[in-house]
Scaffold this active site. Sequence first.
Site, mmCIF file in Angstrom:
data_model
loop_
_atom_site.group_PDB
_atom_site.id
_atom_site.type_symbol
_atom_site.label_atom_id
_atom_site.label_comp_id
_atom_site.label_asym_id
_atom_site.label_seq_id
_atom_site.Cartn_x
_atom_site.Cartn_y
_atom_site.Cartn_z
ATOM 1 N N HIS A 269 5.556 4.770 -10.537
ATOM 2 C CA HIS A 269 5.965 3.380 -10.756
ATOM 3 C C HIS A 269 4.760 2.521 -11.157
ATOM 4 O O HIS A 269 4.800 1.824 -12.187
ATOM 5 C CB HIS A 269 6.594 2.837 -9.473
ATOM 6 N N GLU A 270 3.700 2.581 -10.376
ATOM 7 C CA GLU A 270 2.529 1.762 -10.678
ATOM 8 C C GLU A 270 1.815 2.242 -11.937
ATOM 9 O O GLU A 270 1.243 1.433 -12.680
ATOM 10 C CB GLU A 270 1.577 1.739 -9.482
ATOM 11 N N HIS A 273 3.402 0.525 -14.793
ATOM 12 C CA HIS A 273 2.820 -0.809 -14.972
ATOM 13 C C HIS A 273 1.465 -0.697 -15.681
ATOM 14 O O HIS A 273 1.161 -1.470 -16.598
ATOM 15 C CB HIS A 273 2.610 -1.481 -13.614
#
Length: 506
Positions: A269-270, A273
């Site tokens: 997820h990160e 980003h």
Amino acid sequence: MKPSHVQIFESLCNHVRETALLTSSNALLGWDERTGLPSAAGPYRADQMTYLSGLIHQRQTDPQLGEWLVSLANSELTGDPNSDSGATIRQLKRTFDRKTKLPQRLVEELTRTSILGQQAWSVARKENDFAAFQPILEQTIKLKREEAATIGYQDCAYDALLDDYEPHERTTDVTRVLNDLRERLVPLVAEISESNRKPNIDLLRRSYPIAAQQSFGRAAAEMIGFQFDRGRLDETDHPFCSGMGPDDCRILTRYDEHFFSSAFFGTLHEAGHGIYEQGLRRDFFGLPPGEYVSLGIHESQSRLWENLVGRSKSFWKWMFPQAQKAFPAALKDVQLDDFYFAINDVRPSLIRVEADEATYNLHIILRFELEQALIDDQLRVVDLPQAWQEKYQQYLGITPPNDADGVLQDIHWSAGLIGYFATYSLGNLYAAQFFQQADSEIGCLAESFAQGEFHVLGEWLRDKIHQQGQCYTPAELVEMITGRKLQCDALIQHLRDKVSPLYGLS
């Protein structure tokens, strides 16, 4: 001699780039505050970041900046509003108008309260003590109401706060799309709950040594496109991503030796980003063409890599043999199909960041409703834990056993991020719509993933989304890329296509 529009534009850009030096320095202090700051150093760190925020605000509201923007407003540089120069002038004017409404005293007080609030939240969560956190949260809500009133709004105070994270969106429009999503999710979740098929999720709670998780997660992040020569992966109590410069992106996750999914999918997820941050145009860092367009679009990139790629069967056809090598004791007797079913288990759960794809948006909707009630003064902070319990029971059918796993689980309100939560669900909707379009244009993404090839999707995202910066609004971007306005269809179809064979749905 009167300077030309081009010369004025260059002066404008130089001013903003210098401001970005301060902003990135403040971001670095914020990253350090969340990763390794000694507990006794908190008050002085709040002073440091408050001081920098004041300097940044002074530069963002400099009257000279306003004069330059007025001079350029109807110049040849704005002929195409979506060009680099047109977008720069348009977006900087928008930011200038918003910032000049905020007194420096309020900006500094918001910064100080957010730093102290995060530190108070961290202690309160560890000690399961909402009462200790309540005073700083009350101060935060008071300041955010003042911010909304100072900026101004048409329909409701929450609009002013939402606009800071998802530009040009309105509370009524977001409410409408989230209500539509909820109405279509609830029956799907009900169908799943009635199924006799259930995965063995205990296999995810075996022993997964943290050192092995760290190396495995790092390898996965690098595989999908995160560049470690321009970024790093660290540990914190609440995962996040922070950009400190065009070649300095920090991502953070948290580890649980007895729960594989937490760190691994948090890392993906990160990393999503981070890939967005690293895909922005370096030569425009600090300027609108080199900045992300909204948090909803930013979230679309993280959720796309976490869920549409990272929880897909094709991804694990490539990764599962490597996982078995990394965690032989935990996975040596596990079959791919059983592992795939376990990581796509659908059931109501307490923790938002560990929720499955289908129920995740229900976590967002209840937070979206609660923070509106706080801003509208329809809900007192002292009553928030009880309201949280009631919402969880209403939407998810479960009741948190304590505040640490309930109202204290998220960092956002402690940091003053009111108006933020809706962008998570918007991100899920954007992600599904973007992925559907990418699969249509590229073709056979699943086959590429099964071979460990992710660069084609990464290049598509960089070209279509990352490189556009803020040249288009979020609504314009999604319609330009997919040919459709934002809607629920793609996400619902993705969920049904995935869970129907797993749970035997018709």
